[in-house]
Write a protein that holds these residues in place. Structure first.
Motif: not given
Ligand code: GDP
Length: 362
Positions: A268-270, A286-289, A306-309, A318
């Motif tokens: 997950k992001e974060g 993780i800043r972004s995926i 971009q994917h939140q999860e 990543i």
């Protein structure tokens, strides 16, 4: 009892198996990857194929469609969501990663040039696969180069073979015999896939042409069969994270990023993560995926998605700070609140040592 088994099986969630293509240089690994992707995106219809990072996802619907010429002859019950095909020949860092890369994959396709037979890196790949207990299939590529071969574009091999003249069949049969003998010299039993009655003990040979598309359907079918017959347990989806770092890359506008294959679990992001670094474990967030834009839109130069999860199995990039010294071939860990971060870091250190060891001994 049948019903009971069915109900139980229906509840099992499988992830996509991870498939690697290995083999000697110039046998056609890159061409085969391209052909598999292209035959699946014919006529502008992407059939749900998605380009990920370092991998392509081929959904089961595309494979069903591609292998439908076998439907009457081969009884198949497709249980898997699709295949995740790793782009290994494209990875520069793959030399260092080779031994670990082969451990990442659930099934490998070992490409052999039918005119050349086994070569130095074929044997090296066989040894790696054996060391990691990875089942594999041999693609006997470049069948179109057999003398007097009659090209049957994108036809399954079993049908293409029936179209051949006597001299072509003779040369083909003799090349197959030579390969079977050479594999026997490596203590491997092998057989043309449609004659193989024992997937556990006998390696399947799948004749292909990455140029004309013959045998690509067979290859897909055999990969699925080997997976379902031998490895189904291994690809039951697990929430426990399993994630391998493929490559460290600097991307303009994003900075240093890592390309990873998420084999099991979610990211997950974060998320707070730990990855192995050459100067010790790296702790970051993780800043972004991100993944590339969909294939159908590839002509438009669009941004990454971009994917939140994300959920396994998937290849993603990543973005996070401090990744410059991350070590390809090692694992990525997510640190949850109740995890012992020091124990995770100790694991990360152990992995780097083992990678450095691999590099020294290779
Ligand atoms: P890699 O080094 O294993 O990735 O091999 P490539 O995919 O780069 O292929 C090496 C060369 O063989 C290229 O010139 C390809 O066009 C050619 N090639 C690959 N597959 C086939 C095939 O099935 N038939 C023929 N005739 N040529 C092929």
């Amino acid at each position: 009892q049948q019903t009971e088994t069915n109900t139980r099986e229906n509840k099992i969630e499988y992830r996509s198996p991870i498939i690697c293509i290995l083999g000697h240089v110039d046998t056609g690994k890159t061409s085969l990857l391209d052909k598999i992707r292209n035959t699946n995106v014919q006529g502008g219809e992407a059939r749900g194929i998605t380009q990920q990072i370092g991998a392509s996802f081929i959904p089961i619907e595309a494979i069903k469609e591609q292998t439908k010429s076998f439907a009457e002859k081969v009884k198949m019950d497709f249980k898997l969501p699709g295949l995740l095909l790793i782009d290994t020949p494209g990875h520069e860092s793959f030399n260092n990663l080779r031994s670990r890369g082969s451990g990442l994959c659930d099934v490998a396709v070992l490409v052999v040039d039918i005119m050349h037979g086994l070569e130095a890196q074929t044997i090296e790949s066989i040894n790696l696969l054996r060391m990691r207990n990875t089942p594999f299939i041999v693609a006997l590529n470049k069948v179109d180069r057999i003398y007097e071969w009659k090209t049957c574009v994108n036809t399954n091999f079993v049908d293409a073979y029936k179209q051949q003249s006597k001299p072509a069949i003779q040369e083909f049969d003799s090349k197959v015999k030579e390969t079977i003998a050479a594999l026997a010299g490596q203590e491997l039993n092998s057989e043309l896939w449609w004659r193989n009655k024992d997937y556990k003990k006998v390696v399947s040979l799948v004749p292909t042409s990455a140029q004309t598309g013959e045998g690509i359907a067979d290859l897909m079918l055999v990969v699925i069969q080997v997976m379902q017959k031998l490895m189904l347990e291994k690809v039951i989806y697990q929430e426990k994270l399993q994630c391998t770092l493929l490559e460290v890359k600097v991307i303009e506008g994003l900075g240093c990023t890592i390309d990873v294959i998420l084999v099991n679990g979610r990211l997950k992001e974060g998320d707070k993560i730990v990855v192995s670094g050459f100067n010790g474990p790296i702790e970051t967030n993780i800043r972004s995926i991100i993944t590339p834009p969909p294939l159908t839109e590839s002509r438009v130069k669009s941004q990454f998605i971009q994917h939140q999860e994300i959920k396994a199995a998937m290849g993603v990039k990543i973005v996070a700070s401090g990744l410059e010294k991350a070590v390809p071939g090692t694992s990525l860990y997510v640190v949850d609140e109740d995890d012992d971060i020091n124990a995770i870091k100790a694991e990360a250190i152990k992995e780097v040592e083992s990678v450095l060891n691999d590099i020294e001994t290779s």
